[in-house]
Design an enzyme around this catalytic site. Structure first.
Site, mmCIF file in Angstrom:
data_model
loop_
_atom_site.group_PDB
_atom_site.id
_atom_site.type_symbol
_atom_site.label_atom_id
_atom_site.label_comp_id
_atom_site.label_asym_id
_atom_site.label_seq_id
_atom_site.Cartn_x
_atom_site.Cartn_y
_atom_site.Cartn_z
ATOM 1 N N TRP A 1 0.830 -1.200 0.000
ATOM 2 C CA TRP A 1 0.000 0.000 0.000
ATOM 3 C C TRP A 1 0.870 1.258 0.000
ATOM 4 O O TRP A 1 1.786 1.406 0.810
ATOM 5 C CB TRP A 1 -0.894 0.046 1.214
ATOM 6 C CG TRP A 1 -1.948 -0.999 1.408
ATOM 7 C CD1 TRP A 1 -2.668 -1.186 2.564
ATOM 8 C CD2 TRP A 1 -2.461 -1.978 0.491
ATOM 9 N NE1 TRP A 1 -3.569 -2.213 2.414
ATOM 10 C CE2 TRP A 1 -3.461 -2.715 1.141
ATOM 11 C CE3 TRP A 1 -2.149 -2.305 -0.836
ATOM 12 C CZ2 TRP A 1 -4.164 -3.756 0.526
ATOM 13 C CZ3 TRP A 1 -2.838 -3.342 -1.456
ATOM 14 C CH2 TRP A 1 -3.828 -4.046 -0.794
ATOM 15 N N ASN B 1 -7.278 -1.022 -4.842
ATOM 16 C CA ASN B 1 -7.344 -2.440 -4.500
ATOM 17 C C ASN B 1 -8.784 -2.943 -4.517
ATOM 18 O O ASN B 1 -9.639 -2.445 -3.785
ATOM 19 C CB ASN B 1 -6.748 -2.657 -3.100
ATOM 20 C CG ASN B 1 -6.919 -4.081 -2.616
ATOM 21 O OD1 ASN B 1 -6.519 -5.030 -3.281
ATOM 22 N ND2 ASN B 1 -7.550 -4.240 -1.453
ATOM 23 N N GLU B 2 -9.056 -3.900 -5.380
ATOM 24 C CA GLU B 2 -10.320 -4.629 -5.466
ATOM 25 C C GLU B 2 -11.552 -3.722 -5.572
ATOM 26 O O GLU B 2 -12.498 -3.832 -4.788
ATOM 27 C CB GLU B 2 -10.465 -5.589 -4.274
ATOM 28 C CG GLU B 2 -9.387 -6.661 -4.252
ATOM 29 C CD GLU B 2 -9.596 -7.718 -3.188
ATOM 30 O OE1 GLU B 2 -9.078 -8.830 -3.357
ATOM 31 O OE2 GLU B 2 -10.283 -7.426 -2.186
ATOM 32 N N TYR C 1 -9.206 -16.306 -4.647
ATOM 33 C CA TYR C 1 -9.503 -16.698 -3.263
ATOM 34 C C TYR C 1 -10.607 -17.741 -3.254
ATOM 35 O O TYR C 1 -11.718 -17.492 -2.795
ATOM 36 C CB TYR C 1 -9.904 -15.472 -2.432
ATOM 37 C CG TYR C 1 -8.750 -14.569 -2.110
ATOM 38 C CD1 TYR C 1 -7.734 -14.992 -1.256
ATOM 39 C CD2 TYR C 1 -8.665 -13.303 -2.675
ATOM 40 C CE1 TYR C 1 -6.661 -14.173 -0.964
ATOM 41 C CE2 TYR C 1 -7.593 -12.473 -2.386
ATOM 42 C CZ TYR C 1 -6.599 -12.911 -1.535
ATOM 43 O OH TYR C 1 -5.525 -12.103 -1.246
ATOM 44 N N TRP D 1 -0.358 -13.827 -1.604
ATOM 45 C CA TRP D 1 -0.903 -13.125 -0.440
ATOM 46 C C TRP D 1 -0.791 -14.090 0.737
ATOM 47 O O TRP D 1 -1.496 -15.088 0.773
ATOM 48 C CB TRP D 1 -2.369 -12.747 -0.667
ATOM 49 C CG TRP D 1 -2.928 -11.943 0.462
ATOM 50 C CD1 TRP D 1 -3.456 -12.402 1.636
ATOM 51 C CD2 TRP D 1 -2.997 -10.514 0.530
ATOM 52 N NE1 TRP D 1 -3.859 -11.366 2.441
ATOM 53 C CE2 TRP D 1 -3.590 -10.185 1.788
ATOM 54 C CE3 TRP D 1 -2.614 -9.481 -0.314
ATOM 55 C CZ2 TRP D 1 -3.806 -8.866 2.187
ATOM 56 C CZ3 TRP D 1 -2.843 -8.182 0.084
ATOM 57 C CH2 TRP D 1 -3.427 -7.881 1.314
ATOM 58 N N GLU E 1 -3.170 -11.126 -6.275
ATOM 59 C CA GLU E 1 -3.315 -11.765 -4.965
ATOM 60 C C GLU E 1 -3.794 -13.201 -5.185
ATOM 61 O O GLU E 1 -4.719 -13.436 -5.969
ATOM 62 C CB GLU E 1 -4.338 -11.048 -4.085
ATOM 63 C CG GLU E 1 -3.993 -9.629 -3.693
ATOM 64 C CD GLU E 1 -5.048 -9.024 -2.761
ATOM 65 O OE1 GLU E 1 -5.807 -9.798 -2.130
ATOM 66 O OE2 GLU E 1 -5.125 -7.787 -2.672
#
Length: 420
Positions: free
Chosen positions: A105, A220-221, A301, A383, A341
């Site tokens: 970040w 992010n996302e 994920y 990740w 990720e």
């Protein structure tokens, strides 16, 4: 006393932040001292560039493959003298395993150790902490992907921008207003300019000119479920990618999306892990057709996306998910793919480390096969990687080499394969 920069973007100071030497540490039961790998004066340290669906670096245009990791809290830890050595440890340990890219970040909007304390206001001490992260990455020949905002509330994100807007009297009804309100977009642009134009107080080099930085990530996302058509988020991506490129023509840009297929490709909606994923305002193909986007970003994920599936189902999903995105990135988008990720949580005891390594190897094998065939470049970022002493930050996904030598070996082996 905290020194604030408000409202102008940060500029160079005459003082510098001293480097904290990495002490000898024990890794995999063997005493070893990780030495810095700062490039020799004669060695080229050039920016990573895109050539179609592949990445290259240097005058000879050597292929560059991302073999990376996430450690999102580096700037926050660098802002505290007590935890700063763990920043060096994280980067050094990753370099020791052959990893070459770290995603982290470059934002902290409000709250503890905030970089952006308010719109147009930036904490110089925290900016110097980010300077340290960039400098240490360079010292260990580690490239960086720096994310500029968060869809989620961690470290502020779009919700903090909305709070700031409301405090300024702007009529806002949803966190998704971040993507459409002119005032909030102005806040974001000002922050982007401050970061990209930042002069590193250690290296005296502007971030936008530093080849240590591989790419900027817009957010992010991102998700914008209030507009499932995708039009709102698409307009924001197009505007912000263009804005970043107007300041920095050297570095690559990625969005940071999870990779869900959307309305532009209804025939691919079944590839998504569930029906909801196709209605969150993102659209993998359309989003990456925006001018200024260089890398196709995807996350994986399956442990949370497919909570009730068997281990075999997870492997099958990863294979299908990756191959569809690799095919589309290569054939429709003609750009490298970045699995920004991927991970598997051990937190609830559902999975053991053995299957986590099977999951990781599945991801690596899918990319490796496509790369070896010449189909596509880019790479994968685990990740997440932690040094010892940061276990309290573990969300279940942390890999700590000193406690998992087999995982270290898996990553090191993948590194060797990429060098062949």
């Amino acid at each position: 006393m905290v020194d604030m920069i408000c409202p102008a973007p940060a500029t160079a100071w005459s003082t510098t932040t001293p480097r904290v030497p990495l002490l000898p540490y024990v890794l995999l039961g063997l005493a070893s001292t990780v030495m810095s790998q700062e490039p020799d004066a004669e060695e080229e340290w050039a920016a990573v560039e895109r050539r179609g669906a592949h990445l290259v670096t240097g005058a000879a245009e050597r292929p560059f493959i991302i073999h990376g990791f996430n450690t999102y809290w580096l700037m926050s830890f660098a802002a505290d003298e007590a935890t700063r050595p763990r920043v060096t440890a994280a980067i050094a340990e990753a370099a020791g395993a052959g990893l070459n890219v770290c995603r982290t970040w470059a934002f902290a909007d409000g709250g503890y150790h905030a970089l952006q304390t308010a719109p147009f206001c930036y904490d110089e001490e925290v900016f110097q902490a980010l300077d340290f992260v960039v400098s240490e990455a360079r010292r260990y020949k580690m490239r960086l992907i720096l994310s500029l905002c968060n869809n989620w509330e961690d470290y502020g994100g779009k919700a903090q921008y909305v709070r700031w807007g409301k405090e300024a009297g702007v009529d806002l009804t949803s966190d998704d207003d971040f993507f459409s309100d002119p005032t909030l977009k102005g806040y974001y642009k000002a922050f982007v300019e401050a970061v990209l134009s930042r002069i590193n107080t250690i290296t005296n080099e502007a971030y936008k000119d530093d080849p240590t930085i591989l790419a900027w990530e817009l957010i992010n996302e991102p998700r914008c479920p209030s507009d499932p058509s995708g039009d709102t988020l698409q307009a924001w991506i197009e505007e912000m990618a263009s804005y970043v490129k107007s300041i920095d023509t050297m570095h690559l840009v990625e969005i940071g999306i999870e990779g869900y297929y959307g309305p532009s490709t209804p025939e691919l909606l079944l590839v998504n892990p569930d029906d909801y994923s196709g209605h969150v305002g993102t659209d993998f193909i359309r989003n990456h057709q925006a001018m200024g986007i260089d890398l196709a970003s995807v996350h994986i994920y399956s442990d949370t996306w497919l909570p009730d599936s068997t281990e075999e189902s997870h492997v099958q999903f990863v294979n299908t998910w990756m191959q569809q995105h690799i095919d589309d990135a290569a054939n429709l988008l003609a750009m490298p793919i970045v699995i920004g990720e991927f991970g598997l949580s051990l937190k609830d005891g559902k999975f053991e480390n053995e299957f986590r390594e099977t999951f990781m190897q599945t991801v690596y094998n899918n990319f490796l096969g496509s790369w070896e065939s010449g189909m596509i470049g880019g790479g994968c970022l685990l990740w997440q990687l932690f040094p010892e002493g940061a276990e309290h930050m573990d969300d279940g996904y942390a890999v700590i080499f000193a406690k998992s030598p087999s995982t270290f070996n898996l990553l090191a082996n993948h590194s060797r394969k990429l060098e062949c």
